[in-house]
Scaffold this motif. Structure first.
Motif, short mmCIF file in Angstrom:
data_model
loop_
_atom_site.label_atom_id
_atom_site.label_comp_id
_atom_site.label_asym_id
_atom_site.label_seq_id
_atom_site.Cartn_x
_atom_site.Cartn_y
_atom_site.Cartn_z
N PRO A 1 35.66 35.03 61.16
CA PRO A 1 35.34 35.01 62.59
C PRO A 1 33.99 35.63 62.96
O PRO A 1 33.35 35.17 63.88
CB PRO A 1 36.49 35.79 63.23
CG PRO A 1 37.04 36.64 62.14
CD PRO A 1 36.81 35.89 60.86
N ARG A 2 33.55 36.64 62.27
CA ARG A 2 32.29 37.29 62.65
C ARG A 2 31.08 36.43 62.33
O ARG A 2 30.22 36.24 63.19
CB ARG A 2 32.19 38.67 62.01
CG ARG A 2 33.42 39.47 62.44
CD ARG A 2 33.33 40.86 62.68
NE ARG A 2 32.62 41.27 63.83
CZ ARG A 2 32.13 42.49 63.93
NH1 ARG A 2 32.27 43.33 62.93
NH2 ARG A 2 31.52 42.87 65.02
N PRO A 3 30.99 35.85 61.13
CA PRO A 3 29.89 34.92 60.89
C PRO A 3 29.96 33.70 61.81
O PRO A 3 28.93 33.14 62.17
CB PRO A 3 30.05 34.52 59.43
CG PRO A 3 30.78 35.66 58.80
CD PRO A 3 31.71 36.16 59.89
N GLU A 4 31.17 33.32 62.20
CA GLU A 4 31.30 32.20 63.14
C GLU A 4 30.63 32.54 64.46
O GLU A 4 29.98 31.69 65.08
CB GLU A 4 32.78 31.86 63.36
CG GLU A 4 32.97 30.68 64.30
CD GLU A 4 34.43 30.37 64.59
OE1 GLU A 4 34.69 29.26 65.09
OE2 GLU A 4 35.30 31.22 64.33
N LEU A 5 30.77 33.78 64.92
CA LEU A 5 30.10 34.19 66.16
C LEU A 5 28.57 34.09 66.02
O LEU A 5 27.89 33.60 66.92
CB LEU A 5 30.48 35.63 66.53
CG LEU A 5 31.88 35.84 67.06
CD1 LEU A 5 32.18 37.33 67.19
CD2 LEU A 5 32.06 35.13 68.39
N LEU A 6 28.06 34.53 64.90
CA LEU A 6 26.62 34.48 64.65
C LEU A 6 26.12 33.05 64.54
O LEU A 6 25.16 32.66 65.22
CB LEU A 6 26.29 35.24 63.35
CG LEU A 6 24.85 35.16 62.86
CD1 LEU A 6 23.94 35.98 63.75
CD2 LEU A 6 24.77 35.61 61.41
N LEU A 7 26.78 32.25 63.71
CA LEU A 7 26.29 30.92 63.37
C LEU A 7 26.71 29.84 64.36
O LEU A 7 25.89 29.01 64.77
CB LEU A 7 26.74 30.55 61.96
CG LEU A 7 26.22 31.47 60.86
CD1 LEU A 7 26.93 31.19 59.55
CD2 LEU A 7 24.72 31.35 60.72
N ALA A 8 28.00 29.80 64.71
CA ALA A 8 28.49 28.74 65.58
C ALA A 8 28.18 29.04 67.05
O ALA A 8 27.51 28.25 67.73
CB ALA A 8 29.99 28.54 65.38
#
Length: 124
Positions: free
Chosen positions: A62-69
């Motif tokens: 979920p955290r990389p999703e916030l950054l990337l998506a």
């Protein structure tokens, strides 16, 4: 607060990337058709499909999703510019171009979102 900073960091990269794509495409393609916005939105849709699928069905989390998506892809894509360009073309009585751009944006964006998700699904 950390989540907000991740979204902000992604947006700080996504917005100038969108601008650079628009400038690069416009310098090469001279047309009333907004190819720059279409290109940026298409890339954002492909990546968004990939990142969301990688976060939900893979190992991205979920955290990389916030950054990337959310951050990067959210700033890379631009619904407001897309809508404004459709309106501007229609107001200039370029109805065929406006309709073609509207259809192309929705169809290409949706197809590339599915393609990105499919690529991520195949990798995980």
């Amino acid at each position: 607060m950390a989540d907000l900073l991740l979204v902000l960091a992604g947006g700080l990269v996504g917005a100038p990337t969108r601008y650079a794509i628009g400038v690069a495409v416009k310098s090469r393609v001279h047309s009333v058709f907004p190819y720059g916005t279409l290109t940026a939105n298409a890339l954002a849709c492909l990546l968004l499909g990939f990142f969301v699928e990688a976060a939900t069905g893979g190992d991205l989390g979920p955290r990389p999703e916030l950054l990337l998506a959310t951050g990067f892809c959210g700033a890379l894509s631009t619904w407001s510019t897309f809508s404004y360009e459709v309106l501007t073309l229609a107001s200039a009585r370029r109805l065929a171009v406006a309709g073609g751009y509207l259809a192309a944006g929705v169809v290409i964006g949706t197809a590339l979102s599915f393609a990105g998700a499919g690529i991520a699904s195949a990798l995980w």
